[in-house]
Design a protein around this motif. Structure first.
Motif, PDB file in Angstrom:
ATOM      1  N   THR A  40       0.522  -1.490   0.009  1.00 40.87           N
ATOM      2  CA  THR A  40      -0.272  -0.146  -0.312  1.00 40.87           C
ATOM      3  C   THR A  40       0.784   1.125   0.106  1.00 40.87           C
ATOM      4  N   GLU A  63      -4.941   2.341   4.789  1.00 38.88           N
ATOM      5  CA  GLU A  63      -5.915   4.058   4.584  1.00 38.88           C
ATOM      6  C   GLU A  63      -7.187   2.801   5.254  1.00 38.88           C
ATOM      7  N   GLY A  64      -7.940   2.147   3.853  1.00 36.75           N
ATOM      8  CA  GLY A  64      -9.114   0.911   4.138  1.00 36.75           C
ATOM      9  C   GLY A  64      -9.344   0.130   5.574  1.00 36.75           C
ATOM     10  N   CYS A  65      -8.118  -0.466   5.971  1.00 28.43           N
ATOM     11  CA  CYS A  65      -7.736  -1.259   6.831  1.00 28.43           C
ATOM     12  C   CYS A  65      -7.581  -0.658   8.371  1.00 28.43           C
ATOM     13  N   GLN A  67      -9.690   2.127   8.398  1.00 32.94           N
ATOM     14  CA  GLN A  67     -11.272   2.288   8.934  1.00 32.94           C
ATOM     15  C   GLN A  67     -12.169   1.649   8.803  1.00 32.94           C
TER      16      GLN A  67
END
Length: 74
Positions: A40, A63-65, A67
């Protein structure tokens, strides 16, 4: 007839925006997301695992994980 040369400064070619980081295309720094197990460019340090002997480990999340799993950077 000679080929035109690029202007140089101190042995370096002059570029428009020279010294301006946004004008240069730099390679993105990647880290490993320990949650989705992939590379990432949005990885932040979540925790450091310390060990009595041997090297410790730094755990990063994208960032996705962060959140999805409600992870807070260290």
């Amino acid at each position: 007839m000679s080929t035109p040369r690029e202007p140089v400064s101190g042995g370096r070619p002059l570029n428009p925006g020279d010294g301006d980081q946004s004008a240069h295309s730099a390679a993105a720094v990647t880290t490993w997301c320990h949650w989705h197990k992939g590379e990432t460019t949005t990885g932040l340090l979540i925790t450091v695992i310390e060990q009595a002997s041997g090297p410790g480990a730094a755990v990063y999340a994208c960032e996705g994980c962060r959140q999805i799993y409600r992870l807070e950077p260290a």
